[in-house]
Motif scaffolding. Sequence first.
Motif, PDB file in Angstrom:
ATOM      1  N   ARG A  85      71.681  12.839  49.993  1.00  0.00           N
ATOM      2  CA  ARG A  85      72.692  11.736  50.725  1.00  0.00           C
ATOM      3  C   ARG A  85      73.818  12.022  51.507  1.00  0.00           C
ATOM      4  O   ARG A  85      74.219  11.483  52.332  1.00  0.00           O
ATOM      5  N   TYR A  86      73.883  13.485  51.700  1.00  0.00           N
ATOM      6  CA  TYR A  86      74.594  13.874  52.924  1.00  0.00           C
ATOM      7  C   TYR A  86      73.818  14.156  54.221  1.00  0.00           C
ATOM      8  O   TYR A  86      74.269  14.806  55.179  1.00  0.00           O
ATOM      9  N   GLY A  87      72.651  13.675  54.347  1.00  0.00           N
ATOM     10  CA  GLY A  87      71.765  13.935  55.561  1.00  0.00           C
ATOM     11  C   GLY A  87      71.335  15.427  55.857  1.00  0.00           C
ATOM     12  O   GLY A  87      71.148  16.090  55.094  1.00  0.00           O
ATOM     13  N   SER A  88      71.601  15.719  57.120  1.00  0.00           N
ATOM     14  CA  SER A  88      71.100  17.014  57.435  1.00  0.00           C
ATOM     15  C   SER A  88      72.030  18.107  57.182  1.00  0.00           C
ATOM     16  O   SER A  88      71.191  19.270  56.775  1.00  0.00           O
ATOM     17  N   LYS A  89      73.254  17.802  56.763  1.00  0.00           N
ATOM     18  CA  LYS A  89      73.883  18.971  56.239  1.00  0.00           C
ATOM     19  C   LYS A  89      73.880  19.215  54.745  1.00  0.00           C
ATOM     20  O   LYS A  89      73.712  20.375  54.291  1.00  0.00           O
ATOM     21  N   GLY A  90      73.267  18.333  54.171  1.00  0.00           N
ATOM     22  CA  GLY A  90      72.966  18.549  52.693  1.00  0.00           C
ATOM     23  C   GLY A  90      71.457  18.967  52.541  1.00  0.00           C
ATOM     24  O   GLY A  90      71.384  20.065  51.806  1.00  0.00           O
ATOM     25  N   PHE A  91      70.587  18.951  53.615  1.00  0.00           N
ATOM     26  CA  PHE A  91      69.469  19.525  53.720  1.00  0.00           C
ATOM     27  C   PHE A  91      69.747  20.924  53.841  1.00  0.00           C
ATOM     28  O   PHE A  91      68.965  21.949  53.325  1.00  0.00           O
ATOM     29  N   ALA A  92      70.383  21.223  54.747  1.00  0.00           N
ATOM     30  CA  ALA A  92      70.957  22.598  55.129  1.00  0.00           C
ATOM     31  C   ALA A  92      71.482  23.294  54.051  1.00  0.00           C
ATOM     32  O   ALA A  92      71.010  24.447  53.909  1.00  0.00           O
ATOM     33  N   ALA A  93      72.290  22.624  53.365  1.00  0.00           N
ATOM     34  CA  ALA A  93      72.871  23.323  52.000  1.00  0.00           C
ATOM     35  C   ALA A  93      71.812  23.667  51.055  1.00  0.00           C
ATOM     36  O   ALA A  93      72.070  24.810  50.364  1.00  0.00           O
ATOM     37  N   LEU A  94      70.920  22.732  50.813  1.00  0.00           N
ATOM     38  CA  LEU A  94      69.919  23.091  49.822  1.00  0.00           C
ATOM     39  C   LEU A  94      68.992  24.334  50.275  1.00  0.00           C
ATOM     40  O   LEU A  94      68.587  25.187  49.455  1.00  0.00           O
ATOM     41  N   GLU A  95      68.608  24.176  51.528  1.00  0.00           N
ATOM     42  CA  GLU A  95      67.937  25.454  52.180  1.00  0.00           C
ATOM     43  C   GLU A  95      68.657  26.860  51.803  1.00  0.00           C
ATOM     44  O   GLU A  95      67.902  27.742  51.263  1.00  0.00           O
ATOM     45  N   ARG A  96      70.059  26.863  51.909  1.00  0.00           N
ATOM     46  CA  ARG A  96      70.680  28.132  51.873  1.00  0.00           C
ATOM     47  C   ARG A  96      70.684  28.424  50.363  1.00  0.00           C
ATOM     48  O   ARG A  96      70.667  29.559  49.896  1.00  0.00           O
ATOM     49  N   LEU A  97      70.838  27.370  49.484  1.00  0.00           N
ATOM     50  CA  LEU A  97      70.907  27.541  48.096  1.00  0.00           C
ATOM     51  C   LEU A  97      69.656  28.126  47.337  1.00  0.00           C
ATOM     52  O   LEU A  97      69.465  28.944  46.727  1.00  0.00           O
ATOM     53  N   LEU A  98      68.365  27.593  48.054  1.00  0.00           N
ATOM     54  CA  LEU A  98      67.240  28.036  47.579  1.00  0.00           C
ATOM     55  C   LEU A  98      66.931  29.598  48.068  1.00  0.00           C
ATOM     56  O   LEU A  98      66.308  30.246  47.349  1.00  0.00           O
ATOM     57  N   TYR A  99      67.631  29.728  49.077  1.00  0.00           N
ATOM     58  CA  TYR A  99      67.382  31.228  49.830  1.00  0.00           C
ATOM     59  C   TYR A  99      68.079  32.072  48.604  1.00  0.00           C
ATOM     60  O   TYR A  99      67.725  33.323  48.452  1.00  0.00           O
ATOM     61  N   VAL A 100      69.440  31.769  48.397  1.00  0.00           N
ATOM     62  CA  VAL A 100      70.223  32.507  47.618  1.00  0.00           C
ATOM     63  C   VAL A 100      69.341  32.591  46.205  1.00  0.00           C
ATOM     64  O   VAL A 100      69.488  33.766  45.587  1.00  0.00           O
ATOM     65  N   ALA A 101      68.979  31.517  45.609  1.00  0.00           N
ATOM     66  CA  ALA A 101      68.351  31.646  44.337  1.00  0.00           C
ATOM     67  C   ALA A 101      67.046  32.620  44.392  1.00  0.00           C
ATOM     68  O   ALA A 101      66.717  33.532  43.344  1.00  0.00           O
ATOM     69  N   ALA A 125      53.884  20.236  51.480  1.00  0.00           N
ATOM     70  CA  ALA A 125      53.119  21.859  51.447  1.00  0.00           C
ATOM     71  C   ALA A 125      53.982  22.633  52.454  1.00  0.00           C
ATOM     72  O   ALA A 125      54.496  23.663  52.024  1.00  0.00           O
ATOM     73  N   ASP A 126      54.230  21.986  53.717  1.00  0.00           N
ATOM     74  CA  ASP A 126      54.847  22.569  54.885  1.00  0.00           C
ATOM     75  C   ASP A 126      56.304  22.859  54.458  1.00  0.00           C
ATOM     76  O   ASP A 126      56.851  23.870  54.928  1.00  0.00           O
ATOM     77  N   ALA A 127      56.754  21.900  53.737  1.00  0.00           N
ATOM     78  CA  ALA A 127      58.146  21.953  53.638  1.00  0.00           C
ATOM     79  C   ALA A 127      58.749  22.773  52.364  1.00  0.00           C
ATOM     80  O   ALA A 127      59.625  23.670  52.250  1.00  0.00           O
ATOM     81  N   TYR A 128      57.777  22.846  51.269  1.00  0.00           N
ATOM     82  CA  TYR A 128      58.079  23.573  49.977  1.00  0.00           C
ATOM     83  C   TYR A 128      57.324  24.672  49.441  1.00  0.00           C
ATOM     84  O   TYR A 128      57.524  25.557  48.855  1.00  0.00           O
ATOM     85  N   PHE A 129      55.914  24.858  49.817  1.00  0.00           N
ATOM     86  CA  PHE A 129      55.111  25.939  49.472  1.00  0.00           C
ATOM     87  C   PHE A 129      54.727  26.997  50.245  1.00  0.00           C
ATOM     88  O   PHE A 129      54.660  27.792  49.840  1.00  0.00           O
ATOM     89  N   LYS A 130      54.519  26.778  51.563  1.00  0.00           N
ATOM     90  CA  LYS A 130      53.970  27.902  52.381  1.00  0.00           C
ATOM     91  C   LYS A 130      54.872  28.889  52.793  1.00  0.00           C
ATOM     92  O   LYS A 130      56.109  28.531  52.887  1.00  0.00           O
ATOM     93  N   PRO A 131      54.328  30.008  53.097  1.00  0.00           N
ATOM     94  CA  PRO A 131      55.252  31.116  53.558  1.00  0.00           C
ATOM     95  C   PRO A 131      56.188  30.627  54.940  1.00  0.00           C
ATOM     96  O   PRO A 131      55.717  30.006  55.664  1.00  0.00           O
ATOM     97  N   GLY A 132      57.609  30.834  54.775  1.00  0.00           N
ATOM     98  CA  GLY A 132      58.322  30.433  55.770  1.00  0.00           C
ATOM     99  C   GLY A 132      58.763  28.997  55.665  1.00  0.00           C
ATOM    100  O   GLY A 132      59.507  28.383  56.623  1.00  0.00           O
TER     101      GLY A 132
END
Length: 312
Positions: A85-101, A125-132
Motif C-alpha cells: 500500500r505504500y508503493g516503492s517505500k513499502g517494498f523497500a521496507a519489506l526487502e530490509r525486513l526479509l534481510y534482517v529475518a 521466481a526472480d523476485a522471491y526464490f533465486k540467489p540475489g
Amino acid sequence: MPEVIDTAQEDGRQNAQRSDFGLRLRNSMDKYGPLCVGIDPHRALLTDWGYQVDAEGAEMFAMRMLQAANGRAAAVKFQMSMFERYGSKGFAALERLLYVARQMGIITIVDCLHGGLTTTISAIADAYFKPGAPLRADAITLLPYYGARSLKNLINDALDNGRGVFVASLTSNEEGRSLQSAIRQGGEYAGKTVAYGIAATAQKHNVGIDGMGSVGLIVGATVGQWIDQTGIDPAQFTGPILSPGYGWQGAEAEDLTTLFKGTHGNVLVTVSRSIASHGPDISALSEATEAIALDVRQAIMQAEEETTKEQQ
C-alpha cells in the motif's frame, strides 16, 4: 578425458535441494513448536502503537514483531498487501525486513497469494526464490485459480532453489466455501471438489520425499464444520499446512484439535493480531508470543494423541 558425471549423486543433490525448505521448517517446528507469527501492520495497529501510518511505521512495527518471534516461533509470515500500500517505500521496507529475518535465522513466508498464467508468473521466481532475489524469502503463498497446474513451473523454481510454497486450498473466508466445495465438471478430478483437486495436485510434489515436503497447503482454522464437504483429509497430506484463523478470526484450540486430528506435526498455525494487540512493548509482545505458542502446541499435540488412542 571428459568429466564423468555421477547421475545418482547428481539426482541425490537435486532431491536434497528440492526438500530443503520442508526439512528446515520441520527442524524449526520441532524446536519452537507450530506457531507462525503473522506480521500484518494494519493501519489501526500502527495508530494504536503510536506509529505513523506509512512505510516507516510499518517497518518499525514489523521489527518489533520479529524480535518477539525470534526464538519463540517456527516462522513469520509477512502480509504483502500491508507493505504494498505504500508503493516503492513499502517494498523497500519489506526487502530490509526479509534481510534482517535471514540474519536472525528466522524462516520467512511472504503472503502474496500470487497466481496467473504460466507465461506471466515465471518472473516471480526472480523476485522471491533465486540467489540475489530482492525479496528472497523461504516460501510464498500462491493462488491456484488459473488452474493448479499453472503453478507447476513456479513451484519447480521454488524447489530447485531450496524454497517452498503454500497453495490456497481451504481459506478462512466464508465466501470461499461455495467455490472451494464446488464439484469439478471435468479433468483429472472430475466429480471431486475444487479444493480436493488443488490439494491432490500439491501433494504430487511431495511424493517420494522423506519427511515433510516443501509444497504446502493453506487450510483455515475455521473450516472444520464444512471440511468434510470437500473430501480433503489433512492427515493424508505430507507437506506443511499453513493455518490462519486462530484467535482474532474466531478459531480456538478445540477447533485446531478437531480439524487437524491425525496430522503428524506438519501444521503451522498463523497468529497475528492476538499477539500484536499487546504491543508495542517488546516484553509484552514476547510474553504473548510464548503464551500463544504454548496454547497452539498443546492443541496440535492433543490432535495427535487422540488419533493414537483411536488406533490402539
